[in-house]
Each structure stands twice: as structure tokens, then as C-alpha cells.
Write a protein that holds these residues in place. Structure first.
Motif, short mmCIF file in Angstrom:
data_model
loop_
_atom_site.label_atom_id
_atom_site.label_comp_id
_atom_site.label_asym_id
_atom_site.label_seq_id
_atom_site.Cartn_x
_atom_site.Cartn_y
_atom_site.Cartn_z
N GLN A 103 8.34 -0.39 -22.69
CA GLN A 103 8.35 0.81 -21.84
C GLN A 103 6.97 1.03 -21.21
N ALA A 104 5.91 0.82 -21.98
CA ALA A 104 4.56 0.97 -21.45
C ALA A 104 4.28 -0.09 -20.39
N VAL A 105 4.72 -1.31 -20.63
CA VAL A 105 4.54 -2.39 -19.65
C VAL A 105 5.31 -2.07 -18.38
N ALA B 49 -2.14 -10.76 -17.32
CA ALA B 49 -2.53 -9.39 -16.98
C ALA B 49 -4.05 -9.28 -16.87
N ALA B 50 -4.78 -9.96 -17.74
CA ALA B 50 -6.24 -9.96 -17.65
C ALA B 50 -6.70 -10.62 -16.35
N ALA C 39 -3.48 -3.19 -15.14
CA ALA C 39 -3.39 -4.57 -15.62
C ALA C 39 -4.20 -4.74 -16.91
N GLU C 40 -5.36 -4.12 -16.95
CA GLU C 40 -6.18 -4.19 -18.17
C GLU C 40 -5.47 -3.48 -19.33
N ALA C 41 -4.76 -2.39 -19.02
CA ALA C 41 -4.00 -1.69 -20.06
C ALA C 41 -2.90 -2.59 -20.62
N SER D 5 -2.68 -3.93 -24.37
CA SER D 5 -1.63 -3.16 -25.02
C SER D 5 -1.20 -3.72 -26.36
N PHE D 6 -1.02 -5.01 -26.45
CA PHE D 6 -0.67 -5.67 -27.71
C PHE D 6 -0.34 -4.70 -28.85
#
Length: 155
Positions: free
Chosen positions: A44-46, A109-110, A69-71, A75-76
Motif C-alpha cells: 500500500q505504501a509503495v 527505486a534508489a 523514490a527514496e522512501a 521502505s523495506f
């Protein structure tokens, strides 16, 4: 560009069927309730971040793209909130490829954050597409039971 041999056109359907046939059994039934909840929260966060990134790319808001993108990269949820027992349960529930896909997704994402910091819209779009393709491939492979109509590219 040289034409493809006639036999390659005949084999294409076989390759496509093999790709569909290789889909693994869904991992959801194998997850503990806690792992299912953590994965759902992360997805959901992604999803929210991917929506914001898309808007940022199409409006030239590189700061938002970089931030979101950094989030995703950081996120992991699985790494931050798993107990040792959860880690064992996860390794028992999902194939190694599932975890490798997740690592590649977060690494991309990084890269997207770096492209946004460089204000490189073309690279942002390329990496966003790669992330989207990765989502589709993983969902098709491992949670097809949740998304029965999903058909998409391999990553």
C-alpha cells in the motif's frame, strides 16, 4: 534488420505458454497473518508512492520523485519490522526469487531517486517503467490469486 526465420514465429506461442506456465503457486496462503499484514502495508505504501512519482514525473516535480523514490528504497518494512521468527517464516513461505525481486525493485527505486536529483526526466521515466514492469511480473508470479486478470511482461 534481417527477417526472423519462419520457425521463430512458430515457436513464439510456445515461449509465451512456457512463460505463463512457469508462474509459481501463490505465496499468500503460505504467509503467517503477521507477514501477510506487513507485506500488505508495504504494498500500500509503495502504491501511494508510485502514484506520487508518476505525478511528479509528468509535472517535472523532481523533488517529489526523489523523495518518494527514496522512501520506496528505504521502505523495506520486511527488513525493519521482522523478528527472527518472522524471517524464518518468510524464508519458508516464499522462494528465493521473490526476495531477489524485492531487492532489485528497491535498488531500482534508489536509482530513480538519483535520476530525479539529476533532473533527468527520461531516466526517471525509464526507471519508473522498469519498476512498474517489476510489480506486474512479481504480482503475476506470486500473487496471481489476488490479481487473476493480470497478464504482463517478465522483468
Amino acid at each position: 534488420m534481417p527477417p526472423f526465420p519462419r520457425w521463430s514465429a512458430a515457436l513464439l506461442p510456445l515461449f509465451l505458454m512456457a512463460a505463463v506456465a512457469r508462474a509459481a503457486d501463490p505465496v499468500t496462503p503460505e504467509l503467517t497473518p503477521r507477514l501477510d499484514q506487513l507485506l500488505t502495508e508495504e504494498m500500500q505504501a509503495v502504491q501511494e508512492a508510485m502514484h506520487a512519482i508518476h505525478t511528479g514525473i509528468v509535472t517535472g516535480d523532481h523533488a517529489t520523485v526523489a523523495e518518494r523514490a527514496e522512501a520506496i528504497h528505504a521502505s523495506f518494512i520486511l527488513k525493519r519490522e521482522l523478528t527472527e521468527a518472522d524471517r524464518r517464516d518468510l524464508k519458508a513461505a516464499v522462494p528465493d526469487d521473490f526476495l531477489k525481486r524485492d531487492q532489485r525493485f528497491h535498488a531500482t527505486a534508489a536509482e530513480l531517486a538519483e535520476a530525479a536529483e539529476a533532473e533527468d526526466t527520461g531516466q526517471e521515466l525509464h526507471l519508473y517503467r522498469r519498476m512498474t514492469d517489476s510489480c506486474i511480473a512479481c504480482h503475476g508470479e506470486y500473487v496471481g490469486d489476488r490479481f487473476p486478470g493480470l497478464k504482463g511482461p517478465e522483468d
